[in-house]
Design a protein around this motif. Structure first.
Motif, short mmCIF file in Angstrom:
data_model
loop_
_atom_site.label_atom_id
_atom_site.label_comp_id
_atom_site.label_asym_id
_atom_site.label_seq_id
_atom_site.Cartn_x
_atom_site.Cartn_y
_atom_site.Cartn_z
N CYS A 1 41.87 56.79 33.51
CA CYS A 1 42.40 55.46 33.77
C CYS A 1 43.92 55.52 33.64
CB CYS A 1 41.80 54.46 32.79
SG CYS A 1 42.27 54.79 31.07
N ASP B 1 34.35 54.28 24.04
CA ASP B 1 34.52 52.99 23.37
C ASP B 1 35.57 52.09 24.06
OD1 ASP B 1 36.44 54.85 22.67
OD2 ASP B 1 36.72 54.05 20.66
N HIS B 2 36.24 52.61 25.08
CA HIS B 2 37.20 51.80 25.84
C HIS B 2 36.58 51.21 27.10
CE1 HIS B 2 40.21 53.63 23.26
NE2 HIS B 2 41.07 52.74 23.71
N GLU C 1 34.56 48.89 29.25
CA GLU C 1 33.95 47.55 29.25
C GLU C 1 33.14 47.42 30.53
OE1 GLU C 1 33.30 44.46 27.06
OE2 GLU C 1 35.27 45.29 26.59
N THR C 2 31.99 46.81 30.45
CA THR C 2 31.15 46.69 31.64
C THR C 2 30.85 45.23 31.91
OG1 THR C 2 30.16 48.86 31.33
CG2 THR C 2 28.91 47.30 32.63
N SER D 1 32.58 48.82 35.72
CA SER D 1 33.23 49.17 34.46
C SER D 1 34.73 49.28 34.62
CB SER D 1 32.69 50.51 33.95
OG SER D 1 31.32 50.39 33.64
N CYS E 1 38.59 49.98 32.07
CA CYS E 1 39.15 50.33 30.76
C CYS E 1 39.62 49.06 30.06
CB CYS E 1 40.32 51.30 30.93
SG CYS E 1 41.20 51.56 29.38
N ARG E 2 39.17 48.87 28.88
CA ARG E 2 39.50 47.69 28.09
C ARG E 2 41.00 47.62 27.76
NH1 ARG E 2 36.10 48.14 23.06
NH2 ARG E 2 34.47 47.56 24.51
N SER E 3 41.66 48.76 27.67
CA SER E 3 43.07 48.77 27.29
C SER E 3 44.01 48.52 28.46
CB SER E 3 43.44 50.13 26.66
OG SER E 3 42.67 50.33 25.51
N GLY F 1 42.81 48.00 31.95
CA GLY F 1 42.22 47.24 33.05
C GLY F 1 41.86 48.06 34.28
#
Ligand SMILES: [Zn+2]
Ligand SMILES: [Zn+2]
Length: 120
Positions: free
Chosen positions: A7, A54-55, A57-58, A70, A72-74, A76
């Protein structure tokens, strides 16, 4: 051949063993808005998540859509569907750090392409 991908922030890193089966662009509004419209299709046994589980997000699909997506939570970055239960699934081609070694081979849902996004 190993193709690496990540990402934008580098928290999520993965590797693909061997050549993807397909590389193309889906022009439907969902792929366009979610930022993963150019994709490579790979088989489950080719994919290895190296870092960042753990990063990831789905988001679950809302009818009529059927695929989870999906990111990346950090940062986007849209990743595609790395957590798909299917044997073959798409990964965002823009996440690849290495050349996947295949040519762009398809465009789908081209009727949904906005007027500003047409070949000149
Ligand atoms: Zn990230
Ligand atoms: Zn699509």
């Amino acid at each position: 051949m190993t193709i690496h991908g990540s990402c934008a922030c580098g928290a999520v890193r993965f590797a693909i063993q061997g050549t993807p089966s397909n590389l193309g662009t889906c022009h439907c509004s969902r792929c366009r808005k979610l930022g993963a419209s150019t994709i490579v299709f790979i088989n489950r046994d080719q994919f290895q998540l190296l870092e960042g589980a753990d990063h990831i997000e789905t988001i679950q699909p809302q009818a009529p859509y059927t695929y989870t997506r999906s990111f990346c939570r950090s940062c986007g970055t849209a990743l595609g569907e790395p957590l798909s239960p299917d044997e073959s699934f798409p990964i965002n081609a823009h996440c690849l750090d290495d050349d996947p070694g295949i040519a762009h081979s398809f465009h789908e849902f081209t009727d949904d392409r906005p007027a500003w996004d047409r070949p000149e």
